[in-house]
Design a protein around this motif. Sequence first.
Motif, PDB file in Angstrom:
ATOM      1  N   UNK A  68       0.831  -1.213   0.000  1.00 22.59           N
ATOM      2  CA  UNK A  68       0.000   0.000   0.000  1.00 22.59           C
ATOM      3  C   UNK A  68       0.856   1.249   0.000  1.00 22.59           C
ATOM      4  N   UNK A  69       1.913   1.244   0.799  1.00 24.73           N
ATOM      5  CA  UNK A  69       2.778   2.423   0.867  1.00 24.73           C
ATOM      6  C   UNK A  69       3.508   2.670  -0.453  1.00 24.73           C
ATOM      7  N   UNK A  70       3.874   1.608  -1.138  1.00 19.80           N
ATOM      8  CA  UNK A  70       4.516   1.753  -2.437  1.00 19.80           C
ATOM      9  C   UNK A  70       3.550   2.429  -3.405  1.00 19.80           C
ATOM     10  N   UNK A  71       2.289   2.001  -3.395  1.00 15.87           N
ATOM     11  CA  UNK A  71       1.288   2.611  -4.272  1.00 15.87           C
ATOM     12  C   UNK A  71       1.106   4.092  -3.956  1.00 15.87           C
ATOM     13  N   UNK A  72       1.019   4.414  -2.688  1.00 20.48           N
ATOM     14  CA  UNK A  72       0.871   5.812  -2.284  1.00 20.48           C
ATOM     15  C   UNK A  72       2.114   6.601  -2.678  1.00 20.48           C
ATOM     16  N   UNK A  73       3.267   6.014  -2.496  1.00 17.33           N
ATOM     17  CA  UNK A  73       4.518   6.689  -2.845  1.00 17.33           C
ATOM     18  C   UNK A  73       4.622   7.006  -4.321  1.00 17.33           C
ATOM     19  N   UNK A  74       4.051   6.158  -5.165  1.00 15.18           N
ATOM     20  CA  UNK A  74       4.101   6.407  -6.600  1.00 15.18           C
ATOM     21  C   UNK A  74       3.135   7.503  -7.030  1.00 15.18           C
ATOM     22  N   UNK A  75       2.171   7.834  -6.180  1.00 13.63           N
ATOM     23  CA  UNK A  75       1.243   8.915  -6.499  1.00 13.63           C
ATOM     24  C   UNK A  75       1.905  10.282  -6.358  1.00 13.63           C
TER      25      UNK A  75
END
Length: 86
Positions: A68-75
């Motif tokens: 989840x944090x990786x996805x948020x980080x890519x935003x």
Amino acid sequence: MAGPSSRQVLSLYRVMLKESKKFSSYNYRTFALRRIKDTFRENKNVTNPEVIQELIEKAEANTEVIRRQVLVGHLYTAEKLIIENQ
């Protein structure tokens, strides 16, 4: 249910490392990798199957947090650090 196997633990370790390498931020990536390695190293001598199963469940939950944090980080993109440009 049978006790956790070393293959299952090793597979989880690899998945966590692979997912952590997807962090776009150098700081988060290196922190996550170091934390995973340190935690697995600290618990390598645990022999109680119940404790091992608890640790596996905790690691699986943490893997989902990493995803989840990786996805948020890519935003949210940021400039690369000087150390990353080498």
